[in-house]
Design a protein around this motif. Structure first.
Motif, mmCIF file in Angstrom:
data_model
loop_
_atom_site.group_PDB
_atom_site.id
_atom_site.type_symbol
_atom_site.label_atom_id
_atom_site.label_comp_id
_atom_site.label_asym_id
_atom_site.label_seq_id
_atom_site.Cartn_x
_atom_site.Cartn_y
_atom_site.Cartn_z
ATOM 1 N N VAL B 141 21.005 12.749 17.441
ATOM 2 C CA VAL B 141 22.170 12.504 18.291
ATOM 3 C C VAL B 141 22.093 13.423 19.510
ATOM 4 O O VAL B 141 21.959 14.635 19.375
ATOM 5 C CB VAL B 141 23.482 12.752 17.516
ATOM 6 N N THR B 142 22.141 12.829 20.692
ATOM 7 C CA THR B 142 21.952 13.591 21.923
ATOM 8 C C THR B 142 22.952 13.161 22.985
ATOM 9 O O THR B 142 23.296 11.982 23.077
ATOM 10 C CB THR B 142 20.518 13.349 22.460
ATOM 11 N N ASN B 143 23.435 14.125 23.758
ATOM 12 C CA ASN B 143 24.226 13.813 24.945
ATOM 13 C C ASN B 143 23.294 13.914 26.152
ATOM 14 O O ASN B 143 22.325 14.662 26.118
ATOM 15 C CB ASN B 143 25.369 14.810 25.134
ATOM 16 N N ALA B 144 23.629 13.203 27.202
ATOM 17 C CA ALA B 144 22.793 13.230 28.413
ATOM 18 C C ALA B 144 23.108 14.501 29.198
ATOM 19 O O ALA B 144 23.680 14.449 30.284
ATOM 20 C CB ALA B 144 23.040 11.989 29.250
ATOM 21 N N GLU B 145 22.729 15.622 28.620
ATOM 22 C CA GLU B 145 23.097 16.914 29.186
ATOM 23 C C GLU B 145 22.010 17.912 28.798
ATOM 24 O O GLU B 145 21.450 17.811 27.698
ATOM 25 C CB GLU B 145 24.479 17.278 28.612
ATOM 26 N N GLU B 195 17.006 6.432 30.739
ATOM 27 C CA GLU B 195 15.543 6.467 30.908
ATOM 28 C C GLU B 195 15.047 7.917 30.985
ATOM 29 O O GLU B 195 13.974 8.224 30.464
ATOM 30 C CB GLU B 195 15.093 5.751 32.191
ATOM 31 N N ASP B 196 15.821 8.779 31.644
ATOM 32 C CA ASP B 196 15.425 10.184 31.750
ATOM 33 C C ASP B 196 15.312 10.808 30.361
ATOM 34 O O ASP B 196 14.314 11.430 30.026
ATOM 35 C CB ASP B 196 16.465 10.982 32.555
ATOM 36 N N ILE B 200 11.920 12.118 28.428
ATOM 37 C CA ILE B 200 11.746 13.517 28.059
ATOM 38 C C ILE B 200 11.519 13.665 26.549
ATOM 39 O O ILE B 200 10.623 14.358 26.105
ATOM 40 C CB ILE B 200 12.963 14.351 28.516
ATOM 41 N N LEU B 201 12.329 12.985 25.743
ATOM 42 C CA LEU B 201 12.237 13.162 24.292
ATOM 43 C C LEU B 201 11.198 12.233 23.654
ATOM 44 O O LEU B 201 10.727 12.485 22.549
ATOM 45 C CB LEU B 201 13.608 12.956 23.644
ATOM 46 N N VAL B 252 19.046 -3.392 23.242
ATOM 47 C CA VAL B 252 20.090 -2.371 23.360
ATOM 48 C C VAL B 252 21.040 -2.765 24.493
ATOM 49 O O VAL B 252 20.600 -3.040 25.606
ATOM 50 C CB VAL B 252 19.480 -0.983 23.662
ATOM 51 N N THR B 253 22.334 -2.814 24.175
ATOM 52 C CA THR B 253 23.316 -3.121 25.205
ATOM 53 C C THR B 253 23.500 -1.902 26.101
ATOM 54 O O THR B 253 23.816 -0.814 25.617
ATOM 55 C CB THR B 253 24.672 -3.482 24.568
ATOM 56 N N MET B 254 23.282 -2.078 27.385
ATOM 57 C CA MET B 254 23.484 -0.973 28.316
ATOM 58 C C MET B 254 24.958 -0.907 28.671
ATOM 59 O O MET B 254 25.518 -1.901 29.122
ATOM 60 C CB MET B 254 22.668 -1.188 29.599
ATOM 61 N N PRO B 255 25.590 0.262 28.466
ATOM 62 C CA PRO B 255 27.003 0.343 28.833
ATOM 63 C C PRO B 255 27.158 0.122 30.337
ATOM 64 O O PRO B 255 26.324 0.569 31.119
ATOM 65 C CB PRO B 255 27.397 1.774 28.463
ATOM 66 N N MET B 256 28.207 -0.603 30.698
ATOM 67 C CA MET B 256 28.443 -0.868 32.115
ATOM 68 C C MET B 256 29.314 0.243 32.681
ATOM 69 O O MET B 256 30.189 0.759 32.000
ATOM 70 C CB MET B 256 29.163 -2.209 32.290
#
Lengths: 98, 273
Positions: B141-145, B195-196, B200-201, B252-256
């Motif tokens: 589980v990861t946040n984009a941070e 994508e970033d 990275i991971l 995967v549904t990309m959140p809008m």
């Protein structure tokens, strides 16, 4: 901060991305095996210590992990125990440089 | 065959417990026999998020130490009969878990359930390593941070070296669950993009959970978000992630990015430039 600064705000995500890429490239190597820079640091200090007693408090170590190069800067303060001749030559050299 | 899945992250507060509850409920909603296990000894919360905090009598530590039978400690969900909870101890210290005890319990759970989801504590200490020890797969589980991504990278390294599977030379499948994702902020360059983080991971994407008020609402109510409001965006994202965990190949549904007011649009556009 004025109003203009608000509009001029750069996007920060690319910076985050770049910082992470550099950092993780190093950390992955580190966790996998030993940290090369840390090993170097220890061995260099050991070699110096063979010849002169080094006061650990007078050793400054700067490490900059970067891309594409990292630098390890070891600043060792050595007591003035050089033979007088050598000392004299050194001060002459320093004078000449000036 | 039973799948033991560890839900882990390294960093705290990124949504491990929420995700364990939501994925567990989603798997159970699909008909599977599921148990969610709280490994956060001393700071248990999965019971609260599941709405079972007043029904905990025995916990993981009691079972590990032989004070209670596994069947006595399992708490069956009131909404889904095929969903159970094994709570962590609130009072004992984290050293109360032993490697042998955990191994025995995971073995017993394998016999009873199709899915065993282990909610890992934050950090890389004993509790976290025990939670991942016997896993067949991991949800990271990861946040984009930045700090969350760094810690996830560290956890991925541990999953590949300190788990039973890895030690036997096997491959530990790892899935990235990107939580609290704000597509609007990512589009404006204020948050790392999907994508970033993926680049990275470099582990496959299980799902993207959009930042949503529904998640807090659900935990307020003591219900996994997939049960509290199945039609909400995070619930749908978790349901999708659960399907992917079961091996279904779905996009995967990309959140809008949420549509902003006229004021937001005016300023948002400037920020993109």
């Amino acid at each position: 901060m004025n109003l203009l600064a608000l509009f001029r705000r750069r996007s920060t995500a690319p910076i985050a991305r770049e910082r992470l890429q550099v950092l993780l490239a190093h950390e992955r190597v580190m966790v996998g095996g030993s940290d090369l820079l840390a090993v170097l640091q220890e061995e260099i200090l050991a070699v110096i210590g063979k010849h002169i007693s080094v006061d650990r408090d007078k050793v400054q170590i700067k490490l900059d992990r970067g891309d594409p190069v990292s630098t390890l800067e070891i600043d060792v303060e050595v007591p003035s125990l050089l033979p007088t001749g050598a000392l004299a030559r050194r001060s002459e050299l320093a004078a000449a440089r000036r | 065959m039973t799948q033991v899945v560890v839900v882990t992250s390294g960093k705290g507060g990124v949504g491990k417990t929420t995700s364990t509850a939501a994925l567990g409920a989603a798997l159970a909603q699909g008909g599977a026999n599921v148990v969610v296990v709280d490994f956060d000894v001393g700071l248990r919360n999965l019971d609260l998020v599941m709405g079972a905090e007043r029904r905990v009598v025995f916990d993981l530590v009691n079972v590990v130490q032989g004070d209670a039978k596994l069947a006595q400690a399992l708490i069956r969900d009131k909404r889904l009969p095929n969903l159970s909870l094994l709570a962590a101890s609130q009072t004992r210290d984290k050293d109360a878990l032993t490697a042998e005890g955990v191994e025995r319990i995971i073995g017993e759970l394998r016999e009873k359930f199709d899915w065993v989801l282990c909610d890992s504590p934050a950090g890389i200490e004993r509790g976290a390593t025990l939670a991942m020890r016997h896993a067949d797969a991991a949800v990271v589980v990861t946040n984009a941070e930045v700090s969350s991504v760094r810690d996830s990278d560290r956890i991925i390294g541990l999953l590949d070296s300190k788990t039973e599977k890895a030690e036997k030379g096997g491959h530990m499948p790892k899935h990235l669950l990107l939580t609290r994702y704000d597509a609007g902020r990512a589009a404006r360059g204020e948050m790392l993009k999907v994508e970033d983080v993926l680049e990275i991971l470099s582990i496959p994407l299980l799902g993207i959970i959009p930042e949503s008020q529904e998640v807090l609402r659900a935990s307020n109510l003591g219900a996994p978000v997939t049960l509290a409001n199945p039609a909400s965006a995070p619930a749908r994202a978790y349901a999708e992630a659960a399907k992917r965990l079961m091996g279904e190949q779905i996009q995967v549904t990309m959140p809008m990015a949420e549509s902003r007011g006229i004021f937001g649009k005016l300023f948002g556009r400037r920020a993109v430039a």
